[in-house]
Design a protein around this motif. Sequence first.
Motif, PDB file in Angstrom:
ATOM      1  N   GLY A 119       0.576  -1.243  -0.053  1.00  0.00           N
ATOM      2  CA  GLY A 119       0.002   0.032  -0.012  1.00  0.00           C
ATOM      3  C   GLY A 119       0.899   1.092   0.003  1.00  0.00           C
ATOM      4  N   GLU A 120       2.177   1.120  -0.159  1.00  0.00           N
ATOM      5  CA  GLU A 120       3.044   2.477  -0.183  1.00  0.00           C
ATOM      6  C   GLU A 120       3.669   2.510  -1.284  1.00  0.00           C
ATOM      7  N   ARG A 121       3.735   3.848  -1.863  1.00  0.00           N
ATOM      8  CA  ARG A 121       4.640   4.361  -3.027  1.00  0.00           C
ATOM      9  C   ARG A 121       5.516   5.492  -2.443  1.00  0.00           C
ATOM     10  N   ARG A 122       6.383   5.432  -3.360  1.00  0.00           N
ATOM     11  CA  ARG A 122       7.534   6.625  -3.132  1.00  0.00           C
ATOM     12  C   ARG A 122       8.192   7.184  -4.156  1.00  0.00           C
ATOM     13  N   ARG A 123       8.471   8.507  -4.234  1.00  0.00           N
ATOM     14  CA  ARG A 123       9.096   9.295  -5.496  1.00  0.00           C
ATOM     15  C   ARG A 123      10.264   9.318  -5.207  1.00  0.00           C
ATOM     16  N   VAL A 124      11.423   9.023  -5.931  1.00  0.00           N
ATOM     17  CA  VAL A 124      12.853   9.092  -5.628  1.00  0.00           C
ATOM     18  C   VAL A 124      13.319   9.947  -6.975  1.00  0.00           C
ATOM     19  N   THR A 125      14.155  10.796  -6.532  1.00  0.00           N
ATOM     20  CA  THR A 125      14.921  11.578  -7.428  1.00  0.00           C
ATOM     21  C   THR A 125      16.390  10.710  -7.765  1.00  0.00           C
ATOM     22  N   ASP A 135       6.240   1.715  -7.206  1.00  0.00           N
ATOM     23  CA  ASP A 135       4.911   1.317  -6.774  1.00  0.00           C
ATOM     24  C   ASP A 135       5.139   0.323  -5.649  1.00  0.00           C
ATOM     25  N   CYS A 136       4.051  -0.178  -4.838  1.00  0.00           N
ATOM     26  CA  CYS A 136       4.088  -1.012  -3.682  1.00  0.00           C
ATOM     27  C   CYS A 136       4.948  -2.233  -4.053  1.00  0.00           C
ATOM     28  N   LEU A 137       5.633  -2.501  -2.934  1.00  0.00           N
ATOM     29  CA  LEU A 137       6.471  -3.784  -2.948  1.00  0.00           C
ATOM     30  C   LEU A 137       7.611  -3.648  -3.875  1.00  0.00           C
ATOM     31  N   SER A 138       8.372  -2.587  -4.130  1.00  0.00           N
ATOM     32  CA  SER A 138       9.154  -2.462  -5.033  1.00  0.00           C
ATOM     33  C   SER A 138      10.704  -1.915  -4.408  1.00  0.00           C
ATOM     34  N   ALA A 139      11.541  -2.052  -5.027  1.00  0.00           N
ATOM     35  CA  ALA A 139      13.025  -1.848  -4.326  1.00  0.00           C
ATOM     36  C   ALA A 139      14.021  -1.221  -5.391  1.00  0.00           C
ATOM     37  N   LEU A 140      14.699  -0.048  -4.694  1.00  0.00           N
ATOM     38  CA  LEU A 140      15.771   0.406  -5.512  1.00  0.00           C
ATOM     39  C   LEU A 140      17.037   0.655  -4.715  1.00  0.00           C
ATOM     40  N   VAL A 141      17.932   0.250  -5.220  1.00  0.00           N
ATOM     41  CA  VAL A 141      19.291   0.221  -4.634  1.00  0.00           C
ATOM     42  C   VAL A 141      20.261   1.466  -5.162  1.00  0.00           C
ATOM     43  N   LYS A 142      20.725   2.147  -4.344  1.00  0.00           N
ATOM     44  CA  LYS A 142      21.808   3.417  -4.595  1.00  0.00           C
ATOM     45  C   LYS A 142      23.173   3.006  -4.073  1.00  0.00           C
ATOM     46  N   ASP A 232       6.255  -6.345 -28.068  1.00  0.00           N
ATOM     47  CA  ASP A 232       4.868  -6.127 -28.178  1.00  0.00           C
ATOM     48  C   ASP A 232       4.267  -4.485 -28.167  1.00  0.00           C
ATOM     49  N   ARG A 233       3.092  -4.142 -28.309  1.00  0.00           N
ATOM     50  CA  ARG A 233       2.564  -2.918 -28.285  1.00  0.00           C
ATOM     51  C   ARG A 233       1.395  -2.816 -27.531  1.00  0.00           C
ATOM     52  N   PRO A 234       1.510  -3.222 -26.094  1.00  0.00           N
ATOM     53  CA  PRO A 234      -0.124  -3.114 -25.403  1.00  0.00           C
ATOM     54  C   PRO A 234      -0.433  -1.875 -25.350  1.00  0.00           C
ATOM     55  N   HIS A 235      -2.045  -2.057 -24.710  1.00  0.00           N
ATOM     56  CA  HIS A 235      -2.718  -0.884 -24.815  1.00  0.00           C
ATOM     57  C   HIS A 235      -2.118  -0.128 -23.580  1.00  0.00           C
ATOM     58  N   PRO A 236      -1.707   1.181 -23.710  1.00  0.00           N
ATOM     59  CA  PRO A 236      -1.093   2.125 -22.715  1.00  0.00           C
ATOM     60  C   PRO A 236      -1.960   2.117 -21.225  1.00  0.00           C
ATOM     61  N   HIS A 237      -3.450   2.234 -21.644  1.00  0.00           N
ATOM     62  CA  HIS A 237      -4.285   2.152 -20.604  1.00  0.00           C
ATOM     63  C   HIS A 237      -3.979   1.034 -19.471  1.00  0.00           C
ATOM     64  N   SER A 238      -3.844  -0.068 -19.846  1.00  0.00           N
ATOM     65  CA  SER A 238      -3.566  -1.035 -19.286  1.00  0.00           C
ATOM     66  C   SER A 238      -2.349  -1.259 -18.411  1.00  0.00           C
ATOM     67  N   VAL A 239      -1.232  -0.778 -19.102  1.00  0.00           N
ATOM     68  CA  VAL A 239       0.190  -0.984 -18.543  1.00  0.00           C
ATOM     69  C   VAL A 239       0.284   0.085 -17.456  1.00  0.00           C
ATOM     70  N   THR A 240      -0.399   1.294 -17.635  1.00  0.00           N
ATOM     71  CA  THR A 240      -0.108   2.335 -16.750  1.00  0.00           C
ATOM     72  C   THR A 240      -1.508   2.664 -15.698  1.00  0.00           C
ATOM     73  N   ALA A 241      -2.369   1.699 -15.734  1.00  0.00           N
ATOM     74  CA  ALA A 241      -3.472   1.762 -14.840  1.00  0.00           C
ATOM     75  C   ALA A 241      -3.130   1.976 -13.496  1.00  0.00           C
ATOM     76  N   TRP A 242      -1.916   1.374 -12.796  1.00  0.00           N
ATOM     77  CA  TRP A 242      -1.824   1.539 -11.499  1.00  0.00           C
ATOM     78  C   TRP A 242      -1.460   3.143 -11.118  1.00  0.00           C
ATOM     79  N   GLN A 263      -0.896  -6.581  -2.902  1.00  0.00           N
ATOM     80  CA  GLN A 263       0.210  -5.458  -2.940  1.00  0.00           C
ATOM     81  C   GLN A 263      -0.362  -4.149  -2.433  1.00  0.00           C
ATOM     82  N   TYR A 264      -1.572  -4.144  -2.860  1.00  0.00           N
ATOM     83  CA  TYR A 264      -1.989  -2.599  -2.403  1.00  0.00           C
ATOM     84  C   TYR A 264      -3.020  -2.418  -1.107  1.00  0.00           C
ATOM     85  N   ASP A 265      -3.113  -3.368  -0.508  1.00  0.00           N
ATOM     86  CA  ASP A 265      -4.163  -3.315   0.696  1.00  0.00           C
ATOM     87  C   ASP A 265      -3.733  -4.033   1.888  1.00  0.00           C
ATOM     88  N   GLY A 266      -3.596  -3.718   2.927  1.00  0.00           N
ATOM     89  CA  GLY A 266      -2.978  -4.598   3.987  1.00  0.00           C
ATOM     90  C   GLY A 266      -4.036  -5.571   4.532  1.00  0.00           C
TER      91      GLY A 266
END
Length: 316
Positions: A119-125, A135-142, A232-242, A263-266
């Motif tokens: 249920g958590e998202r975070r914006r990283v510069t 997005d939820c349950l994601s990881a970035l290593v710096k 492939d070329r999927p529908h953008p609406h589906s890929v970025t719906a989150w 992933q989005y609800d406790g």
Amino acid sequence: MTNIYNRTTTLPPSAAERYREEAIFWVTHLHAAPLTPEKESAFQEWLQTSEAHQTAFEQVTNIWDTVGSLNHSGPETRQHYARKLSQRRRFLQMGMASVLAAGVSSPLASAQTIVTNVGERRRVTLDHNAELLLDCLSALVKTHEQGKTRSIFSSGQGFLTCPSGTDLQCLPSDYQVGRMQGQMNLKRTETQVSIFVAQGIFSFTSHKNNQLYTLTAGDRVVLQKDSGIKRDRPHPHSVTAWLRNRIVFNDDHLNDVIRQMNQYDGRQIVLRDKRLSSLQISGEYTLGNNMAFCHSLALLLPVKIETGPILNISFS
């Protein structure tokens, strides 16, 4: 117009680099959330495949423990496996700690792990004014080495905005990013990586054949662990719906649907009967409201819902 990237020659990474990248993936994934039985099996298979995998896993774990970069809650799973390995090779921890104490350059000598929870998202510069929405349950290593910061998209999903390009590493070690500019959706699991270009351009080279691949707006590439490259070329609406707190299913099996919704609800959904896993659903649903989703399931499928702290689904 000649593409200068066609003239770029890249060298394949060493086996040690590949193992280290895989270990980074598993350490961050183990830390991000409890493993499902399927992921637990995949991790065990990877860990037991070779002594090199075990060495890489313990090195990454020891270094991050030493610098305190994995200081979030819930480290039990990671520590469990690290302890099992340490019984056989305790010298690794002392050796890597000595490297850090001496100030000697090490690939992970200074590392920061950014992990999102359920249920958590975070914006990283990132570098060059780029920005990654995790997005939820994601990881970035710096990692920080010799004054340079290197970012590695380790697992989960993210939306990257990079008007001037970025040095973000988001592909398996068998591939090298060429040009990354615009907006794109990134997704990474233990078995595949997918890049969808919403705007701009993305190019990469395969170390296996030294071939350049270029994607423009609307293109997606999926790099499968065992089956190579798929475009492939999927529908953008589906890929970025989150990004709109929505999710689109198209004849998806219920077990995979539940995994994604959780992933989005406790308030987690549990299938009480394994036979439910093979049921399929389609449609667009709201993320972060598992109760409402379960009510929709009860209207679409022959199931009943038992409410409580956990939402239990069984045949009606």
